[in-house]
Enzyme design. Sequence first.
Site, short mmCIF file in Angstrom:
data_model
loop_
_atom_site.label_atom_id
_atom_site.label_comp_id
_atom_site.label_asym_id
_atom_site.label_seq_id
_atom_site.Cartn_x
_atom_site.Cartn_y
_atom_site.Cartn_z
N ASP A 21 5.98 -5.00 -3.77
CA ASP A 21 5.09 -4.05 -4.44
C ASP A 21 5.67 -3.63 -5.79
OD1 ASP A 21 2.91 -2.45 -4.77
OD2 ASP A 21 3.54 -0.89 -3.40
N TRP A 26 5.79 -2.01 -12.90
CA TRP A 26 6.91 -2.50 -13.71
C TRP A 26 6.39 -2.92 -15.10
CZ3 TRP A 26 7.71 -7.10 -16.20
CH2 TRP A 26 8.99 -7.27 -16.75
N ASN A 69 -6.53 -7.67 -1.58
CA ASN A 69 -6.31 -8.09 -2.97
C ASN A 69 -7.51 -8.85 -3.55
OD1 ASN A 69 -2.73 -8.73 -2.61
ND2 ASN A 69 -3.80 -6.87 -3.24
N ARG A 72 -9.41 -7.19 -6.39
CA ARG A 72 -8.85 -7.00 -7.74
C ARG A 72 -9.72 -7.72 -8.78
NH1 ARG A 72 -2.41 -6.24 -7.74
NH2 ARG A 72 -2.40 -4.79 -6.01
N ARG A 189 10.13 -3.03 1.78
CA ARG A 189 9.02 -2.76 0.85
C ARG A 189 9.61 -2.19 -0.43
NH1 ARG A 189 2.89 -0.93 1.64
NH2 ARG A 189 2.39 -0.91 -0.57
C1 FPP Z 1 2.03 -6.05 -5.67
O1 FPP Z 1 2.17 -5.50 -6.94
C2 FPP Z 1 2.14 -7.51 -5.72
C3 FPP Z 1 1.15 -8.38 -5.43
C4 FPP Z 1 -0.19 -7.93 -5.02
C5 FPP Z 1 1.31 -9.84 -5.53
C6 FPP Z 1 2.66 -10.38 -5.25
C7 FPP Z 1 2.74 -11.73 -5.86
C8 FPP Z 1 3.80 -12.27 -6.52
C9 FPP Z 1 5.11 -11.60 -6.60
C10 FPP Z 1 3.67 -13.57 -7.20
C11 FPP Z 1 3.24 -14.74 -6.36
C12 FPP Z 1 3.97 -14.89 -5.08
C13 FPP Z 1 4.60 -16.01 -4.63
C14 FPP Z 1 5.13 -16.04 -3.26
C15 FPP Z 1 4.81 -17.22 -5.45
P1 FPP Z 1 0.99 -4.61 -7.51
O2 FPP Z 1 0.22 -5.41 -8.48
O3 FPP Z 1 0.17 -4.03 -6.41
O4 FPP Z 1 1.81 -3.47 -8.23
P2 FPP Z 1 1.35 -1.97 -8.51
O5 FPP Z 1 1.16 -1.31 -7.17
O6 FPP Z 1 2.49 -1.41 -9.26
O7 FPP Z 1 0.08 -2.05 -9.29
#
Ligand code: FPP
Length: 242
Positions: A21, A26, A69, A72, A189
């Site tokens: 997360d 970031w 997701n 989104r 997490r």
């Molecule tokens: C959460 O951050 C992250 C995700 C929904 C996607 C995770 C995917 C990756 C790290 C890249 C692809 C994965 C692999 C295994 C190659 P968020 O966008 O919800 O962050 P926020 O809560 O700060 O908005």
Amino acid sequence: MSRSVPAPEPVVPRSVAVIMDGNGRWARRAGLERIRGHERGIDAVRTTVTECARLGVEALTLYAFSEENWQRPQREIDLLFKLLQRFLVEERPTLMQNRVRLLHAGRRERLPPPVLALIDETVALTRDNAGMQLCLAISYGGRQELVDAMRSLARRVASGELSPGQIGEATIRGALYQPGVPDPDLLIRTAGEQRLSNFLLWQISYAEIHVSDVCWPEFGREQLEAAFRDYGRRVRKFGKVL
Ligand code: FPP
């Protein structure tokens, strides 16, 4: 004279699951677009996979794309799948070198065909690797997994192959997406959030939970070691008296 308490030794769990997360946060803090956070998140994925494999973790499950997701913006979804496709191609040599076996957990129906094809190819390529199992949860939801498991058990009951009385924990486990992946001992997490977010609801029953305050793109070796050290501090009783 004060005596300091030695820090516990890190203990390597058999099975680890990660809710990655904070990519968006970031990026925002760095003055960048959200999607840049996902790009940087790939570096953290690479480090975590190779480090867990090196340390002898048997199974690592990463929450890469949840059922939720799909809500989104399409542009972000497209980019996430592009990153995933790139990862599945570029990381193949590393997966092979580290003897990592790739698995997928989630619903296949909504995945774009090129993504499905690359997942299937990488799963087939790494099938005989005897090292760590790397399970990517993509288009995954814990409740949806239980719905799918119940449907498949109901079909078996309806066909007469199974009686209701034969359904127990082992039968239900057998109907999950990846029954061969051991239940997580440790759930990590990032970004300080204390929620399960529909992840591995059946499998997580006895997992220890470690929340790391750093956002996923900043998660590296040091943070993984801190998680394993925290895990080493836990007393796991599984409901019994020790
Ligand atoms: C959460 O951050 C992250 C995700 C929904 C996607 C995770 C995917 C990756 C790290 C890249 C692809 C994965 C692999 C295994 C190659 P968020 O966008 O919800 O962050 P926020 O809560 O700060 O908005």
